[in-house]
Design a protein around this motif. Structure first.
Motif, PDB file in Angstrom:
ATOM      1  N   ALA A   1      16.078   5.266   0.203  1.00  0.00           N
ATOM      2  CA  ALA A   1      15.112   4.432   0.901  1.00  0.00           C
ATOM      3  C   ALA A   1      13.675   4.764   0.519  1.00  0.00           C
ATOM      4  CB  ALA A   1      15.282   4.586   2.413  1.00  0.00           C
ATOM      5  N   GLY A   2      12.837   3.728   0.513  1.00  0.00           N
ATOM      6  CA  GLY A   2      11.401   3.892   0.326  1.00  0.00           C
ATOM      7  C   GLY A   2      10.655   2.923   1.208  1.00  0.00           C
ATOM      8  N   TRP A   3       9.554   3.389   1.791  1.00  0.00           N
ATOM      9  CA  TRP A   3       8.719   2.566   2.676  1.00  0.00           C
ATOM     10  C   TRP A   3       7.431   2.203   1.960  1.00  0.00           C
ATOM     11  CZ3 TRP A   3       5.033   5.191   6.631  1.00  0.00           C
ATOM     12  CH2 TRP A   3       4.263   4.221   7.285  1.00  0.00           C
TER      13      TRP A   3
ATOM     14  N   VAL B   1      17.087  10.026  15.049  1.00  0.00           N
ATOM     15  CA  VAL B   1      17.872   9.950  13.813  1.00  0.00           C
ATOM     16  C   VAL B   1      17.756  11.311  13.135  1.00  0.00           C
ATOM     17  CG1 VAL B   1      18.208   8.780  11.604  1.00  0.00           C
ATOM     18  CG2 VAL B   1      17.311   7.492  13.553  1.00  0.00           C
ATOM     19  N   PRO B   2      18.852  11.897  12.662  1.00  0.00           N
ATOM     20  CA  PRO B   2      18.760  13.205  11.993  1.00  0.00           C
ATOM     21  C   PRO B   2      17.881  13.153  10.750  1.00  0.00           C
ATOM     22  CG  PRO B   2      21.040  12.673  12.521  1.00  0.00           C
ATOM     23  CD  PRO B   2      20.247  11.426  12.771  1.00  0.00           C
ATOM     24  N   ARG B   3      17.445  14.328  10.293  1.00  0.00           N
ATOM     25  CA  ARG B   3      16.660  14.394   9.053  1.00  0.00           C
ATOM     26  C   ARG B   3      17.477  13.780   7.917  1.00  0.00           C
ATOM     27  NH1 ARG B   3      13.929  18.245   5.185  1.00  0.00           N
ATOM     28  NH2 ARG B   3      11.779  17.494   5.188  1.00  0.00           N
ATOM     29  N   VAL B   4      16.810  13.054   7.055  1.00  0.00           N
ATOM     30  CA  VAL B   4      17.502  12.181   6.106  1.00  0.00           C
ATOM     31  C   VAL B   4      17.843  12.918   4.817  1.00  0.00           C
ATOM     32  CG1 VAL B   4      16.333  10.191   7.085  1.00  0.00           C
ATOM     33  CG2 VAL B   4      15.346  11.321   5.077  1.00  0.00           C
ATOM     34  N   PRO B   5      18.737  12.351   3.995  1.00  0.00           N
ATOM     35  CA  PRO B   5      19.135  13.011   2.743  1.00  0.00           C
ATOM     36  C   PRO B   5      17.966  13.370   1.833  1.00  0.00           C
ATOM     37  CG  PRO B   5      20.642  11.217   3.232  1.00  0.00           C
ATOM     38  CD  PRO B   5      19.551  11.136   4.268  1.00  0.00           C
ATOM     39  N   GLN B   6      16.936  12.518   1.781  1.00  0.00           N
ATOM     40  CA  GLN B   6      15.790  12.803   0.918  1.00  0.00           C
ATOM     41  C   GLN B   6      14.760  13.734   1.565  1.00  0.00           C
ATOM     42  OE1 GLN B   6      14.616   9.453  -2.050  1.00  0.00           O
ATOM     43  NE2 GLN B   6      14.794   8.441  -0.056  1.00  0.00           N
ATOM     44  N   GLY B   7      15.026  14.201   2.766  1.00  0.00           N
ATOM     45  CA  GLY B   7      14.001  14.916   3.506  1.00  0.00           C
ATOM     46  C   GLY B   7      13.090  13.936   4.206  1.00  0.00           C
ATOM     47  N   ARG B   8      12.508  13.055   3.444  1.00  0.00           N
ATOM     48  CA  ARG B   8      11.765  11.900   3.942  1.00  0.00           C
ATOM     49  C   ARG B   8      11.983  10.753   2.967  1.00  0.00           C
ATOM     50  NH1 ARG B   8       6.256  14.988   3.805  1.00  0.00           N
ATOM     51  NH2 ARG B   8       6.803  16.749   5.144  1.00  0.00           N
ATOM     52  N   PRO B   9      12.072   9.506   3.451  1.00  0.00           N
ATOM     53  CA  PRO B   9      12.024   8.381   2.522  1.00  0.00           C
ATOM     54  C   PRO B   9      10.755   8.441   1.673  1.00  0.00           C
ATOM     55  CG  PRO B   9      12.708   7.638   4.697  1.00  0.00           C
ATOM     56  CD  PRO B   9      12.277   9.084   4.844  1.00  0.00           C
ATOM     57  N   VAL B  10      10.820   7.895   0.483  1.00  0.00           N
ATOM     58  CA  VAL B  10       9.666   7.868  -0.413  1.00  0.00           C
ATOM     59  C   VAL B  10       8.611   6.924   0.172  1.00  0.00           C
ATOM     60  CG1 VAL B  10       8.869   7.196  -2.716  1.00  0.00           C
ATOM     61  CG2 VAL B  10      11.039   8.420  -2.448  1.00  0.00           C
ATOM     62  N   ILE B  11       7.360   7.345   0.151  1.00  0.00           N
ATOM     63  CA  ILE B  11       6.264   6.509   0.654  1.00  0.00           C
ATOM     64  C   ILE B  11       5.573   5.826  -0.521  1.00  0.00           C
ATOM     65  CG2 ILE B  11       4.046   6.470   1.842  1.00  0.00           C
ATOM     66  CD1 ILE B  11       4.993   8.713   3.593  1.00  0.00           C
ATOM     67  N   VAL B  12       5.514   4.513  -0.436  1.00  0.00           N
ATOM     68  CA  VAL B  12       4.922   3.657  -1.461  1.00  0.00           C
ATOM     69  C   VAL B  12       3.684   2.999  -0.856  1.00  0.00           C
ATOM     70  CG1 VAL B  12       5.339   1.686  -2.998  1.00  0.00           C
ATOM     71  CG2 VAL B  12       7.227   3.239  -2.399  1.00  0.00           C
ATOM     72  N   GLN B  13       2.668   2.745  -1.668  1.00  0.00           N
ATOM     73  CA  GLN B  13       1.530   1.950  -1.230  1.00  0.00           C
ATOM     74  C   GLN B  13       1.149   0.961  -2.317  1.00  0.00           C
ATOM     75  OE1 GLN B  13      -0.913   5.350   0.960  1.00  0.00           O
ATOM     76  NE2 GLN B  13      -1.908   3.367   1.213  1.00  0.00           N
ATOM     77  N   ALA B  14       0.448  -0.096  -1.900  1.00  0.00           N
ATOM     78  CA  ALA B  14       0.029  -1.122  -2.837  1.00  0.00           C
ATOM     79  C   ALA B  14      -1.439  -1.455  -2.596  1.00  0.00           C
ATOM     80  CB  ALA B  14       0.887  -2.379  -2.664  1.00  0.00           C
ATOM     81  N   GLY B  15      -2.147  -1.781  -3.682  1.00  0.00           N
ATOM     82  CA  GLY B  15      -3.535  -2.186  -3.563  1.00  0.00           C
ATOM     83  C   GLY B  15      -4.433  -1.341  -4.422  1.00  0.00           C
ATOM     84  N   GLY B  16      -5.752  -1.461  -4.198  1.00  0.00           N
ATOM     85  CA  GLY B  16      -6.698  -0.707  -5.008  1.00  0.00           C
ATOM     86  C   GLY B  16      -8.058  -0.542  -4.385  1.00  0.00           C
ATOM     87  N   SER B  17      -8.208  -0.880  -3.094  1.00  0.00           N
ATOM     88  CA  SER B  17      -9.507  -0.726  -2.438  1.00  0.00           C
ATOM     89  C   SER B  17      -9.792   0.741  -2.182  1.00  0.00           C
ATOM     90  CB  SER B  17      -9.527  -1.485  -1.114  1.00  0.00           C
ATOM     91  OG  SER B  17      -8.692  -0.841  -0.162  1.00  0.00           O
TER      92      SER B  17
ATOM     93  N   VAL C   1       4.415   6.707  -4.567  1.00  0.00           N
ATOM     94  CA  VAL C   1       4.482   5.641  -5.573  1.00  0.00           C
ATOM     95  C   VAL C   1       3.370   4.656  -5.239  1.00  0.00           C
ATOM     96  CG1 VAL C   1       5.827   3.717  -6.502  1.00  0.00           C
ATOM     97  CG2 VAL C   1       6.970   5.875  -5.938  1.00  0.00           C
ATOM     98  N   ILE C   2       2.692   4.161  -6.272  1.00  0.00           N
ATOM     99  CA  ILE C   2       1.637   3.169  -6.088  1.00  0.00           C
ATOM    100  C   ILE C   2       1.993   1.917  -6.875  1.00  0.00           C
ATOM    101  CG2 ILE C   2      -0.780   2.593  -6.529  1.00  0.00           C
ATOM    102  CD1 ILE C   2      -0.503   4.613  -4.341  1.00  0.00           C
ATOM    103  N   PHE C   3       2.009   0.776  -6.183  1.00  0.00           N
ATOM    104  CA  PHE C   3       2.078  -0.523  -6.843  1.00  0.00           C
ATOM    105  C   PHE C   3       0.655  -1.069  -6.896  1.00  0.00           C
ATOM    106  CE2 PHE C   3       6.522  -1.106  -4.812  1.00  0.00           C
ATOM    107  CZ  PHE C   3       7.091  -0.341  -5.801  1.00  0.00           C
ATOM    108  N   CYS C   4       0.199  -1.466  -8.080  1.00  0.00           N
ATOM    109  CA  CYS C   4      -1.185  -1.910  -8.242  1.00  0.00           C
ATOM    110  C   CYS C   4      -1.236  -3.070  -9.221  1.00  0.00           C
ATOM    111  CB  CYS C   4      -2.066  -0.750  -8.700  1.00  0.00           C
ATOM    112  SG  CYS C   4      -1.417   0.121 -10.150  1.00  0.00           S
ATOM    113  N   ALA C   5      -2.438  -3.620  -9.432  1.00  0.00           N
ATOM    114  CA  ALA C   5      -2.524  -4.842 -10.231  1.00  0.00           C
ATOM    115  C   ALA C   5      -3.703  -4.855 -11.193  1.00  0.00           C
ATOM    116  CB  ALA C   5      -2.601  -6.049  -9.298  1.00  0.00           C
ATOM    117  N   PRO C   6      -3.914  -3.793 -11.992  1.00  0.00           N
ATOM    118  CA  PRO C   6      -4.967  -3.862 -13.011  1.00  0.00           C
ATOM    119  C   PRO C   6      -4.588  -4.888 -14.078  1.00  0.00           C
ATOM    120  CG  PRO C   6      -3.621  -1.913 -13.357  1.00  0.00           C
ATOM    121  CD  PRO C   6      -3.165  -2.528 -12.066  1.00  0.00           C
TER     122      PRO C   6
END
Length: 469
Positions: free
Chosen positions: A127-129, A210-226, A239-244
């Motif tokens: 999982a990733g958020w 909910v018990p601690r998850v297999p990854q320790g924490r889901p991966v945190i993703v963000q998007a943008g560039g401000s 993880v960063i999603f961006c749009a250069p």
């Protein structure tokens, strides 16, 4: 081989594809937004190609737009809620990461922590958020607000939101649940950690149920560039999603964001930057151009202008002549400032009319488009990767399933031939795919902070109350 290792690849699935007229393509699945078999097919295709992850964006409203334009569009109109969809997809896949958007503007931290923790368990650690602030004013009207949060306030709220969510994910130690039938002990009371967070925006007691998850924490993703987004991302994002749109923009953004991570005691390797890439691929350059021209021919001019308006933050462009220049005095919107500026820069640099800008922006909604043979597309990707413009790409097929099939059949083998992309998965979790370490719980060495500068109030009484509850 690059000293950075291999590229990371995500597959960003807009239901019918990222081209604004994708739903009109003869090879597109017009009802994709509510067709689970369609999603299962394209996700399994990405998994066969060994993509790191699939990604689903989200919005919590029907877009507000000129009705004539809106009625000609299939994107973000009527589609599955993404976490529900990812839960289902976890049962028909085995390795590929599953990432979805959940807004910090119109959710509560406990909701988000619980849902993504559940998905991580269901998927075996995939999982990733995608942590975003909502950008559309129409969303406010569905959540008891007459006005959208302002840009700065959105990110203040987002930072505290992320602090609470990551702390809730550490509510239980990894070995808290012994489930000993003989002794009757289900879990260790001293391995449960209430939060007792009280901040400017949120008050959350915890702990997470909910018990601690297999990854320790889901991966945190963000998007943008401000600048506001960069400040939050430097602290939390993995993880960063961006749009250069150019390699120069990509290198500047890459250096800026990775350079900010040290402020939070983080290494640059703890974040993977993956620009969006809409690739129109043909066996030859001419074939790719033909495919692109056909897709562009499906765009209705009213839709093109409305998409340009949306990209610019909902500005009303109807008073301006469509075949005249984009006005210099457009007001800054309460939306993505980096995207707004990118569009203005293109228009001014190339002296384009509003119609020309609209048609270009509309196709991939302001994201980078590459057209060409497999070798040409791979050349573009390799140049950005090797020159510190990115750690990989968030691939945005122009239409589905055909655009993904083209990329998988033609580009992936070329990347593999160059040693730039894996031929097999080396792990099972999303963190393993991305080369990210499994984080230790903040409580491993005793009670830790919810925020790095403030300790939660954990007492024997609060622990006992939570256990008894």
């Amino acid at each position: 081989m690059s000293t950075k290792g291999q590229m990371r690849l995500g597959a960003f699935f807009n239901p019918t594809g990222h081209h604004v007229a994708s739903w009109r393509h003869p090879g597109a699945q017009a009802d994709a937004g509510i067709n689970f078999q369609h999603y299962a097919e394209i996700t399994r295709t990405a998994e066969r190609a060994k993509f790191d992850l699939v990604f689903f964006a989200d919005n919590m409203c029907v877009r507000e737009a000129n009705m004539e334009a809106l009625s000609r569009s299939a994107q973000y109109i009527a589609n599955f809620e993404p976490l529900t969809l990812l839960g289902a997809l976890s049962s028909v896949t085995t390795h590929i990461g599953l990432v979805a958007t959940a807004s910090t503007s119109y959710n509560e931290p406990f909701h988000v922590a619980r849902k993504f923790a559940s998905l991580d368990h269901l998927s075996g650690g995939r999982a990733g958020w995608n942590l975003v602030t909502s950008g559309m004013a129409a969303e406010a009207y569905n959540f008891g607000r007459d006005k959208h949060y302002e840009h700065g306030e959105r990110y203040d709220r987002a930072r505290e939101f992320a602090q609470v969510v990551t702390a809730l994910w550490d509510s239980w130690d990894d070995d808290a649940f012994i489930r000993d039938k003989a002794s009757g002990q289900f879990f260790h009371p001293d391995k449960l950690h209430p939060l007792n967070h009280k901040g400017e925006h949120f008050s959350v007691r915890g702990p997470l149920n909910v018990p601690r998850v297999p990854q320790g924490r889901p991966v945190i993703v963000q998007a943008g560039g401000s600048e506001d987004m960069i400040a939050v991302a430097a602290e939390f994002a993995e993880v960063i999603f961006c749009a250069p749109l150019t390699i120069e923009q990509a290198k500047t953004f890459y250096a800026t964001l990775k350079g900010r991570m040290a402020e939070h005691g983080r290494s640059p390797d703890e974040m993977k930057i993956m620009p969006g890439l809409s690739a129109v691929v043909g066996r030859t350059e001419a074939e790719a151009q033909e495919k692109y021209d056909y897709l562009q021919s499906l765009i209705h001019p009213i839709v093109a202008r409305e998409i340009l308006s949306t990209v610019l933050g909902g500005l009303d462009l109807t008073p301006y002549p469509f075949d005249g220049p984009l006005p210099d005095d457009l007001p800054m919107s309460n939306a993505s400032r980096s995207t707004f500026q990118n569009v203005l820069d293109i228009a001014r640099r190339e002296k384009l009319t509003m119609r020309q800008v609209a048609m270009r922006v509309a196709g991939a909604r302001g994201k980078s488009v590459v057209k060409g043979s497999p070798q040409q597309v791979a050349d573009h990707m390799e140049e950005w990767f090797r020159n510190d413009g990115c750690d990989g790409f968030n691939v945005m097929p122009p239409f589905l399933p055909g655009g993904l099939d083209d990329f998988v059949e033609l580009v992936i083998p070329e990347l593999q031939r160059r040693g730039l992309f894996r031929t097999e998965y080396q792990g099972r979790t999303l963190r393993e795919h991305l080369g990210l370490a499994r984080p230790r719980s903040r409580y491993v060495n005793g009670v830790a902070a919810c925020q790095r500068d403030a300790k939660p109030k954990v007492t024997a009484e609060s622990q006992a109350a939570s256990v008894s509850a």
